[in-house]
Design a protein around this motif. Structure first.
Motif, PDB file in Angstrom:
ATOM      1  N   THR A 297       0.827  -1.203   0.000  1.00 36.80           N
ATOM      2  CA  THR A 297       0.000   0.000   0.000  1.00 36.80           C
ATOM      3  C   THR A 297       0.863   1.254   0.000  1.00 36.80           C
ATOM      4  O   THR A 297       0.558   2.241  -0.677  1.00 36.80           O
ATOM      5  N   LEU A 298       1.953   1.224   0.756  1.00 36.31           N
ATOM      6  CA  LEU A 298       2.880   2.363   0.767  1.00 36.31           C
ATOM      7  C   LEU A 298       3.494   2.577  -0.605  1.00 36.31           C
ATOM      8  O   LEU A 298       3.619   3.717  -1.074  1.00 36.31           O
ATOM      9  N   ALA A 299       3.866   1.488  -1.262  1.00 39.72           N
ATOM     10  CA  ALA A 299       4.445   1.607  -2.600  1.00 39.72           C
ATOM     11  C   ALA A 299       3.438   2.210  -3.579  1.00 39.72           C
ATOM     12  O   ALA A 299       3.794   3.047  -4.420  1.00 39.72           O
TER      13      ALA A 299
ATOM     14  N   GLY B 206      -1.714  -1.739 -12.539  1.00 37.38           N
ATOM     15  CA  GLY B 206      -1.260  -2.891 -11.771  1.00 37.38           C
ATOM     16  C   GLY B 206       0.218  -3.169 -11.913  1.00 37.38           C
ATOM     17  O   GLY B 206       0.658  -4.316 -11.778  1.00 37.38           O
ATOM     18  N   GLN B 207       1.026  -2.137 -12.181  1.00 31.54           N
ATOM     19  CA  GLN B 207       2.458  -2.332 -12.384  1.00 31.54           C
ATOM     20  C   GLN B 207       3.259  -2.271 -11.085  1.00 31.54           C
ATOM     21  O   GLN B 207       4.444  -2.573 -11.068  1.00 31.54           O
ATOM     22  N   VAL B 208       2.606  -1.879  -9.991  1.00 29.43           N
ATOM     23  CA  VAL B 208       3.317  -1.730  -8.720  1.00 29.43           C
ATOM     24  C   VAL B 208       3.332  -3.055  -7.984  1.00 29.43           C
ATOM     25  O   VAL B 208       2.295  -3.714  -7.852  1.00 29.43           O
ATOM     26  N   SER B 209       4.510  -3.455  -7.538  1.00 29.41           N
ATOM     27  CA  SER B 209       4.624  -4.669  -6.722  1.00 29.41           C
ATOM     28  C   SER B 209       5.007  -4.268  -5.298  1.00 29.41           C
ATOM     29  O   SER B 209       4.153  -3.905  -4.499  1.00 29.41           O
TER      30      SER B 209
ATOM     31  N   ILE C   1      -4.619   5.731   3.988  1.00 30.50           N
ATOM     32  CA  ILE C   1      -4.390   4.653   4.945  1.00 30.50           C
ATOM     33  C   ILE C   1      -3.173   4.940   5.796  1.00 30.50           C
ATOM     34  O   ILE C   1      -3.189   4.779   7.029  1.00 30.50           O
ATOM     35  N   PHE C   2      -2.105   5.409   5.180  1.00 32.49           N
ATOM     36  CA  PHE C   2      -0.874   5.618   5.938  1.00 32.49           C
ATOM     37  C   PHE C   2      -0.946   6.845   6.838  1.00 32.49           C
ATOM     38  O   PHE C   2      -0.410   6.833   7.952  1.00 32.49           O
ATOM     39  N   ILE C   3      -1.613   7.879   6.393  1.00 27.14           N
ATOM     40  CA  ILE C   3      -1.783   9.038   7.266  1.00 27.14           C
ATOM     41  C   ILE C   3      -2.634   8.659   8.472  1.00 27.14           C
ATOM     42  O   ILE C   3      -2.360   9.069   9.601  1.00 27.14           O
ATOM     43  N   ALA C   4      -3.665   7.844   8.258  1.00 29.52           N
ATOM     44  CA  ALA C   4      -4.532   7.431   9.346  1.00 29.52           C
ATOM     45  C   ALA C   4      -3.826   6.500  10.319  1.00 29.52           C
ATOM     46  O   ALA C   4      -4.187   6.421  11.495  1.00 29.52           O
ATOM     47  N   MET C   5      -2.813   5.778   9.850  1.00 27.47           N
ATOM     48  CA  MET C   5      -2.115   4.840  10.711  1.00 27.47           C
ATOM     49  C   MET C   5      -1.112   5.504  11.649  1.00 27.47           C
ATOM     50  O   MET C   5      -0.788   4.958  12.704  1.00 27.47           O
ATOM     51  N   ILE C   6      -0.613   6.680  11.287  1.00 26.41           N
ATOM     52  CA  ILE C   6       0.504   7.282  12.017  1.00 26.41           C
ATOM     53  C   ILE C   6       0.217   7.469  13.507  1.00 26.41           C
ATOM     54  O   ILE C   6       1.023   7.045  14.349  1.00 26.41           O
TER      55      ILE C   6
ATOM     56  N   SER D 227      -5.004   9.034  -8.694  1.00 17.95           N
ATOM     57  CA  SER D 227      -6.100   8.096  -8.869  1.00 17.95           C
ATOM     58  C   SER D 227      -6.637   7.771  -7.490  1.00 17.95           C
ATOM     59  O   SER D 227      -5.982   7.995  -6.483  1.00 17.95           O
ATOM     60  N   ASN D 228      -7.859   7.252  -7.439  1.00 17.82           N
ATOM     61  CA  ASN D 228      -8.409   6.869  -6.149  1.00 17.82           C
ATOM     62  C   ASN D 228      -7.528   5.839  -5.453  1.00 17.82           C
ATOM     63  O   ASN D 228      -7.451   5.797  -4.229  1.00 17.82           O
ATOM     64  N   LYS D 229      -6.856   5.012  -6.229  1.00 21.38           N
ATOM     65  CA  LYS D 229      -6.022   3.972  -5.641  1.00 21.38           C
ATOM     66  C   LYS D 229      -4.835   4.576  -4.898  1.00 21.38           C
ATOM     67  O   LYS D 229      -4.532   4.193  -3.757  1.00 21.38           O
ATOM     68  N   THR D 230      -4.139   5.517  -5.513  1.00 27.25           N
ATOM     69  CA  THR D 230      -2.994   6.135  -4.849  1.00 27.25           C
ATOM     70  C   THR D 230      -3.440   7.024  -3.698  1.00 27.25           C
ATOM     71  O   THR D 230      -2.795   7.081  -2.652  1.00 27.25           O
TER      72      THR D 230
END
Length: 296
Positions: free
Chosen positions: A34-36, A48-51, A267-272, A258-261
């Motif tokens: 998700t971070l990537a 879907g190119q991000v792993s 998600i990461f801001i909410a996790m901090i 995009s909505n995906k990014t």
């Protein structure tokens, strides 16, 4: 203690390590993925190119969330909500759990109150009656609508957890305090609360996570954007972007998102905040939730 050094014991230890590594990777890899995505370009994420590594590294998603003052206003609103909600939780939970941990002989209304609490867990009045109640109380656009409603949503579970923890404390503590002339308030504040750090830390963590992540009531009870908590604001940023009201620079940034990014950044801001708080409460967590779940 004599350590078992047989071949079977060593194989078992290796299998345990492998299982724990697999479990750890199962938890970490989705977060890393998700971070990537949050650091990748719109086209790479959509294709879907991000792993496990960002493609076309950029900070556009985070800039979209951080570019205006409303983000920081909402962030501060969520911090106030968490502090007030967790503080109210710490105040109310011991006061309710202590008398309910007693026997019927000591507290005759115990069973009636317990069934009344359980009833609220099984049956919900619904969102419309709740909306009308908050409206009649004049709590629209007030932080207290979020604090009180959120506290009520998690209160019963936390009280049951703390109550079972209190019931597992040695009864001799009560008897010794009563012999010395201590009253119920003194016993609660000077005996039970100091011994209840594990369960109080556990219920505080539950309360913090709930108040930080909940976004629906911000939409229901807040009629102006400046009163939104952080999660409500981010949800609105994701689904309510209006290109007709944006400047040329904003449209250019939107074309790179995009909505995906954007969701990954959310998600990461909410996790901090939870990641910051959890290490301080983690040492109490397992003891508090396991001992509090045991019932005699």
């Amino acid at each position: 203690m004599v350590k078992d050094t047989t071949a079977g014991s060593k194989i078992f230890d290796v299998l345990i390590v492998i299982i724990l590594v697999v479990v750890a990777l199962t938890c970490i890899l989705p977060l890393w993925y998700t971070l990537a995505i949050s650091f990748s370009t719109k086209s790479a994420a959509a294709g879907g190119q991000v792993s496990l590594w960002p493609v076309g590294f950029n900070l556009n998603s985070y800039k979209q969330l951080l570019q205006d003052n409303q983000f920081f206003v909402s962030f501060w609103t969520s911090i106030k909500r968490v502090v007030l909600g967790a503080g109210l939780n710490l105040l109310v939970v011991p006061l309710m759990a202590y008398p309910l941990s007693k026997t019927i002989k000591d507290f005759r209304l115990r069973n009636f109150l317990m069934w009344a609490m359980i009833f609220t867990m099984l049956f919900n009045g619904g969102l419309i009656p709740l909306y009308l109640t908050i409206k009649q109380l004049g709590l629209f656009n007030s932080i207290w609508s979020l604090v009180l409603v959120g506290g009520a949503q998690t209160l019963v579970f936390n009280v049951i957890l703390a109550m079972n923890f209190f019931r597992n404390l040695p009864k001799e503590l009560d008897e010794a305090a009563l012999v010395d002339g201590a009253g119920p308030w003194y016993i609660l504040l000077k005996v039970y609360v100091p011994l209840s750090a594990p369960v109080l830390a556990t219920v505080s963590l539950f309360s913090i996570v709930y108040h930080w992540n909940e976004f629906l009531y911000g939409l229901v009870f807040m009629t102006r954007e400046q009163y939104y908590p952080l999660q409500t604001y981010i949800q609105q940023v994701v689904v309510m972007l209006d290109p007709s009201t944006m400047s040329t620079d904003q449209l250019q940034r939107l074309s790179q998102l995009s909505n995906k990014t954007l969701n990954a950044a959310k998600i990461f801001i909410a996790m901090i905040p939870v990641l910051v708080v959890y290490p301080f409460l983690q040492r109490f967590f397992i003891h508090g939730i396991t001992l509090g779940s045991v019932k005699e």
